[in-house]
Design a protein around this motif. Structure first.
Motif, PDB file in Angstrom:
ATOM      1  N   LYS A   1       0.847  -1.207   0.000  1.00  0.00           N
ATOM      2  CA  LYS A   1       0.000   0.000   0.000  1.00  0.00           C
ATOM      3  C   LYS A   1       0.875   1.246   0.000  1.00  0.00           C
ATOM      4  O   LYS A   1       0.593   2.201  -0.729  1.00  0.00           O
ATOM      5  CB  LYS A   1      -0.943  -0.003   1.205  1.00  0.00           C
TER       6      LYS A   1
ATOM      7  N   TRP B   1      -3.780   6.872  -4.206  1.00  0.00           N
ATOM      8  CA  TRP B   1      -4.048   7.469  -2.901  1.00  0.00           C
ATOM      9  C   TRP B   1      -5.469   8.028  -2.854  1.00  0.00           C
ATOM     10  O   TRP B   1      -6.192   7.821  -1.877  1.00  0.00           O
ATOM     11  CB  TRP B   1      -3.024   8.566  -2.595  1.00  0.00           C
TER      12      TRP B   1
ATOM     13  N   LEU C   1      -8.241   5.445  -2.215  1.00  0.00           N
ATOM     14  CA  LEU C   1      -8.310   4.774  -0.915  1.00  0.00           C
ATOM     15  C   LEU C   1      -9.491   5.297  -0.099  1.00  0.00           C
ATOM     16  O   LEU C   1      -9.850   6.468  -0.192  1.00  0.00           O
ATOM     17  CB  LEU C   1      -7.018   5.005  -0.120  1.00  0.00           C
TER      18      LEU C   1
ATOM     19  N   SER D   1      -8.470   3.913   5.188  1.00  0.00           N
ATOM     20  CA  SER D   1      -7.216   3.404   4.631  1.00  0.00           C
ATOM     21  C   SER D   1      -6.192   4.532   4.500  1.00  0.00           C
ATOM     22  O   SER D   1      -4.995   4.321   4.733  1.00  0.00           O
ATOM     23  CB  SER D   1      -7.480   2.743   3.280  1.00  0.00           C
ATOM     24  N   ARG D   2      -6.634   5.736   4.182  1.00  0.00           N
ATOM     25  CA  ARG D   2      -5.714   6.878   4.147  1.00  0.00           C
ATOM     26  C   ARG D   2      -5.189   7.194   5.551  1.00  0.00           C
ATOM     27  O   ARG D   2      -4.008   7.485   5.733  1.00  0.00           O
ATOM     28  CB  ARG D   2      -6.413   8.113   3.595  1.00  0.00           C
TER      29      ARG D   2
ATOM     30  N   ASP E   1      -7.914  -3.662  -1.498  1.00  0.00           N
ATOM     31  CA  ASP E   1      -8.579  -2.380  -1.704  1.00  0.00           C
ATOM     32  C   ASP E   1      -9.948  -2.531  -2.371  1.00  0.00           C
ATOM     33  O   ASP E   1     -10.862  -1.759  -2.094  1.00  0.00           O
ATOM     34  CB  ASP E   1      -7.701  -1.459  -2.564  1.00  0.00           C
TER      35      ASP E   1
END
Length: 192
Positions: A112, A122, A125, A129-130, A165
């Protein structure tokens, strides 16, 4: 043995992994629109659809098992916690599996971080997840990406990460855990 919500449960037998997924897998995957079991099954189904080998499909199914060991509720990333689930999962899985299963699991967070150097990745996401990416050290720079790419199983970890993802769709129909379990057993060492 079955886990209670608050206790740490370290499976001792391969079958206890399945029981752990069944017992704690129905908890909401924090910050995501699916529960842990749905996420695991979707990830394994995506691997299966891609024609992944059995070991990588097993890694896809079990990659987030580290989240389930403590029965923690809530969203750790909101509390500023990186639970290091990838390390905990790889260490646990090494009891029964070789590196073809454990290394993609251990490296899926690093994957990732490598992919996050691309702003399009990015932006795609989820919010959680960020947030967890920031706690995990953020996007890799060019040198770290190059070093990551040289590691054995880096390519498999990248594939696993992309399935990870994509495995967050509510209502997606997948095979059951019992349908995937024979593949898990085939990948396990004979003494497992």
């Amino acid at each position: 043995m079955t886990p209670t919500d608050a206790q740490t449960w370290i499976p001792m037998q391969l079958e206890e992994l399945r029981l752990l997924l069944l017992a704690r897998g129905h908890a909401q995957y924090t910050g995501e629109p699916v529960n842990h079991l749905e996420h695991a099954l979707q990830c394994a189904a995506l691997a299966q659809r891609a024609g992944a080998p059995a070991a990588l499909m097993t890694a896809a199914l079990l990659h987030d098992i580290g989240h389930l060991l403590d029965g923690i509720r809530g969203t750790p990333s909101l509390e500023g916690i990186d639970d290091r689930h990838e390390v905990r999962a790889a260490e646990l899985l090494s009891r029964w599996f070789g590196s073809d299963v454990t290394e993609p699991v251990r490296l899926h967070v690093a994957a990732k971080r490598a992919l996050a150097a691309d702003s399009r990745y990015w932006r795609a996401l989820s919010e959680d997840s960020r947030r967890s990416l920031a706690l995990q050290g953020g996007a890799f720079d060019a040198a770290a990406i190059a070093a990551f790419a040289l590691q054995p199983h880096a390519a498999e970890a990248l594939a696993l990460r992309r399935w990870d993802d994509a495995a967050k769709r509510p209502g997606r129909v997948t095979p059951t855990l019992d349908a995937f379990w024979p593949t898990v057993r085939v990948c396990a060492r004979p003494d497992a």
